[in-house]
Motif scaffolding. Structure first.
Motif, PDB file in Angstrom:
ATOM      1  N   TYR A  31       0.826  -1.198   0.000  1.00 49.89           N
ATOM      2  CA  TYR A  31       0.000   0.000   0.000  1.00 49.89           C
ATOM      3  C   TYR A  31       0.867   1.258   0.000  1.00 49.89           C
ATOM      4  O   TYR A  31       1.842   1.347   0.748  1.00 49.89           O
ATOM      5  CB  TYR A  31      -0.921  -0.005   1.224  1.00 49.89           C
ATOM      6  CG  TYR A  31      -1.724   1.259   1.400  1.00 49.89           C
ATOM      7  CD1 TYR A  31      -2.937   1.428   0.743  1.00 49.89           C
ATOM      8  CD2 TYR A  31      -1.263   2.290   2.218  1.00 49.89           C
ATOM      9  CE1 TYR A  31      -3.676   2.596   0.901  1.00 49.89           C
ATOM     10  CE2 TYR A  31      -1.994   3.455   2.384  1.00 49.89           C
ATOM     11  CZ  TYR A  31      -3.195   3.602   1.719  1.00 49.89           C
ATOM     12  OH  TYR A  31      -3.916   4.752   1.873  1.00 49.89           O
ATOM     13  N   ILE A  32       0.506   2.225  -0.849  1.00 49.42           N
ATOM     14  CA  ILE A  32       1.236   3.496  -0.896  1.00 49.42           C
ATOM     15  C   ILE A  32       0.384   4.637  -0.361  1.00 49.42           C
ATOM     16  O   ILE A  32       0.790   5.370   0.540  1.00 49.42           O
ATOM     17  CB  ILE A  32       1.685   3.818  -2.335  1.00 49.42           C
ATOM     18  CG1 ILE A  32       2.710   2.796  -2.823  1.00 49.42           C
ATOM     19  CG2 ILE A  32       2.284   5.227  -2.404  1.00 49.42           C
ATOM     20  CD1 ILE A  32       3.154   3.024  -4.241  1.00 49.42           C
ATOM     21  N   ALA A  33      -0.806   4.803  -0.930  1.00 50.89           N
ATOM     22  CA  ALA A  33      -1.673   5.906  -0.529  1.00 50.89           C
ATOM     23  C   ALA A  33      -3.091   5.607  -0.959  1.00 50.89           C
ATOM     24  O   ALA A  33      -3.336   4.728  -1.796  1.00 50.89           O
ATOM     25  CB  ALA A  33      -1.188   7.220  -1.151  1.00 50.89           C
ATOM     26  N   GLY A  34      -4.035   6.373  -0.409  1.00 50.17           N
ATOM     27  CA  GLY A  34      -5.423   6.193  -0.796  1.00 50.17           C
ATOM     28  C   GLY A  34      -6.294   7.296  -0.232  1.00 50.17           C
ATOM     29  O   GLY A  34      -5.905   7.974   0.730  1.00 50.17           O
ATOM     30  N   SER A  35      -7.472   7.470  -0.838  1.00 54.44           N
ATOM     31  CA  SER A  35      -8.386   8.496  -0.355  1.00 54.44           C
ATOM     32  C   SER A  35      -9.753   8.285  -0.989  1.00 54.44           C
ATOM     33  O   SER A  35      -9.889   7.558  -1.987  1.00 54.44           O
ATOM     34  CB  SER A  35      -7.860   9.892  -0.722  1.00 54.44           C
ATOM     35  OG  SER A  35      -8.683  10.898  -0.142  1.00 54.44           O
ATOM     36  N   SER A  36     -10.769   8.907  -0.415  1.00 57.32           N
ATOM     37  CA  SER A  36     -12.125   8.858  -0.954  1.00 57.32           C
ATOM     38  C   SER A  36     -12.554  10.256  -1.363  1.00 57.32           C
ATOM     39  O   SER A  36     -12.128  11.258  -0.763  1.00 57.32           O
ATOM     40  CB  SER A  36     -13.097   8.301   0.090  1.00 57.32           C
ATOM     41  OG  SER A  36     -12.823   6.951   0.369  1.00 57.32           O
ATOM     42  N   PHE A  37     -13.392  10.330  -2.395  1.00 58.88           N
ATOM     43  CA  PHE A  37     -13.897  11.598  -2.899  1.00 58.88           C
ATOM     44  C   PHE A  37     -15.412  11.526  -3.003  1.00 58.88           C
ATOM     45  O   PHE A  37     -15.964  10.517  -3.439  1.00 58.88           O
ATOM     46  CB  PHE A  37     -13.305  11.912  -4.286  1.00 58.88           C
ATOM     47  CG  PHE A  37     -11.813  12.033  -4.286  1.00 58.88           C
ATOM     48  CD1 PHE A  37     -11.198  13.239  -4.025  1.00 58.88           C
ATOM     49  CD2 PHE A  37     -11.015  10.922  -4.557  1.00 58.88           C
ATOM     50  CE1 PHE A  37      -9.816  13.356  -4.020  1.00 58.88           C
ATOM     51  CE2 PHE A  37      -9.636  11.020  -4.564  1.00 58.88           C
ATOM     52  CZ  PHE A  37      -9.029  12.250  -4.293  1.00 58.88           C
ATOM     53  N   ASP A  38     -16.060  12.621  -2.620  1.00 63.81           N
ATOM     54  CA  ASP A  38     -17.522  12.710  -2.688  1.00 63.81           C
ATOM     55  C   ASP A  38     -17.856  14.014  -3.399  1.00 63.81           C
ATOM     56  O   ASP A  38     -17.717  15.104  -2.834  1.00 63.81           O
ATOM     57  CB  ASP A  38     -18.118  12.692  -1.277  1.00 63.81           C
ATOM     58  CG  ASP A  38     -19.599  12.336  -1.292  1.00 63.81           C
ATOM     59  OD1 ASP A  38     -20.234  12.467  -2.356  1.00 63.81           O
ATOM     60  OD2 ASP A  38     -20.112  11.941  -0.231  1.00 63.81           O
ATOM     61  N   MET A  39     -18.288  13.912  -4.668  1.00 62.90           N
ATOM     62  CA  MET A  39     -18.530  15.089  -5.504  1.00 62.90           C
ATOM     63  C   MET A  39     -20.022  15.274  -5.752  1.00 62.90           C
ATOM     64  O   MET A  39     -20.709  14.344  -6.189  1.00 62.90           O
ATOM     65  CB  MET A  39     -17.800  14.929  -6.839  1.00 62.90           C
ATOM     66  CG  MET A  39     -16.324  14.599  -6.688  1.00 62.90           C
ATOM     67  SD  MET A  39     -15.422  15.894  -5.812  1.00 62.90           S
ATOM     68  CE  MET A  39     -13.745  15.347  -6.012  1.00 62.90           C
ATOM     69  N   ALA A  40     -20.504  16.479  -5.501  1.00 63.79           N
ATOM     70  CA  ALA A  40     -21.936  16.760  -5.634  1.00 63.79           C
ATOM     71  C   ALA A  40     -22.320  17.198  -7.028  1.00 63.79           C
ATOM     72  O   ALA A  40     -23.500  17.178  -7.398  1.00 63.79           O
ATOM     73  CB  ALA A  40     -22.333  17.846  -4.632  1.00 63.79           C
ATOM     74  N   GLY A  41     -21.372  17.611  -7.848  1.00 66.03           N
ATOM     75  CA  GLY A  41     -21.666  18.120  -9.182  1.00 66.03           C
ATOM     76  C   GLY A  41     -21.458  19.617  -9.235  1.00 66.03           C
ATOM     77  O   GLY A  41     -20.976  20.241  -8.286  1.00 66.03           O
TER      78      GLY A  41
END
Length: 292
Positions: A31-41
């Motif tokens: 594992y190197i890196a990670g993230s989550s994204f939540d885009m509304a538009g």
């Protein structure tokens, strides 16, 4: 080439007799890196221009919404439940089109699948997207657990995160490489082969036969012989001989037992037959081997 050398070479080529035939993985992901994204538009869109990663690969899980993706010069539309792979050195571009758009990405290195290029989960000729279907909740949770673990300021957090990642890839491999029922059905048979192998290793002095091994593993003896040769590299009888001769060598080097006694201990009722087999496998007589 004697049997011992043949088995050693097979093990080296395959990464170990057990490992290579029970898994596609020759190198575990780190594992190197990670993230989550939540885009509304609107102004809040997921939009990354054309780029590549030369030192690692990434995978992107779309949890909700839809997007347009360009990967290695080809365009794809992907929605919820899609896992996209941006392999090392591959140009890609990402843009969300239906919102809300939620996704999670993980960067990794160290992955080796069979003979594929380093950090490639799928070969270049395959579409770099797989559909998770009913595995979406499981994979999603594992990805989030991986990222959460990596953010902990605790000992071995990186190792635990990489182990989570390994589980993710094992589950993805079931989808991408073992989706066919015929392929899945081979695994109980493989377990039978390892059981037969263990029986031989632990009971080489007994009068083992292909029939007795087939009875213990609940396989047709001809099917067992075929699978054993395919997975181990030699026939059950050849492997039995290998185990007996290896044990005989151990006794010759570590005890003062007579050759006849050793022959009986490792499963040979006739000293001449033991001599003949030992010579054929080792290239020297038992006494020469002991002296050497």
């Amino acid at each position: 080439m004697n049997l011992g050398k043949k088995l050693f070479i097979l093990a080296a080529m395959r990464g170990g007799l057990y490992l290579a035939d029970s898994t596609l993985f020759r190198g575990q992901p780190i594992y190197i890196a990670g993230s989550s994204f939540d885009m509304a538009g609107g102004d809040n869109r997921f939009n990354l221009e054309l780029h590549k990663h030369d030192a690692n690969s990434e995978m992107l899980l779309i949890e909700e919404g839809e997007g347009e993706f360009e990967i290695d010069g080809r365009s794809y539309t992907a929605g919820a439940g899609s896992m996209l792979f941006y392999h090392r050195g591959i140009w890609h571009k990402e843009q969300s089109t239906k919102h809300p758009f939620r996704c999670t990405y993980v960067g990794f290195t160290g992955l080796q699948i069979g003979e594929l290029e380093r950090d490639f989960f799928l070969s270049r000729d395959r579409v770099p997207i797989i559909q998770l279907h009913d595995q979406l909740p499981v994979i999603r949770k594992l990805m989030r657990d991986t990222i959460a673990e990596s953010h902990k300021f605790e000992p071995e957090a990186q190792m635990i995160a990489s182990h989570y990642l390994g589980i993710i890839f094992a589950k993805l491999a079931r989808i991408a490489y073992y989706g066919d029922e015929a392929q899945r059905s081979r695994f109980p048979a493989k377990e039978a082969v390892w059981k037969a192998k263990r029986i031989i290793e632990e009971n080489y002095s007994a009068p083992l036969t292909l029939d007795s091994l087939a009875e213990e593993t609940y396989l047709n003896k001809y099917h067992l012989a075929h699978l054993f040769k395919e997975l181990v590299g030699v026939s059950p009888i050849q492997f039995l001989i290998y185990c007996r001769i290896e044990a005989a060598k151990r006794y010759l080097r570590t005890t003062s037992l007579q050759v006849k006694e050793i022959a009986e201990i490792v499963g040979y009722q006739s000293e001449p037959s033991f001599y003949n087999v030992f010579m054929k496998v080792s290239g020297v007589t038992p006494r020469k081997y002991r002296e050497g």
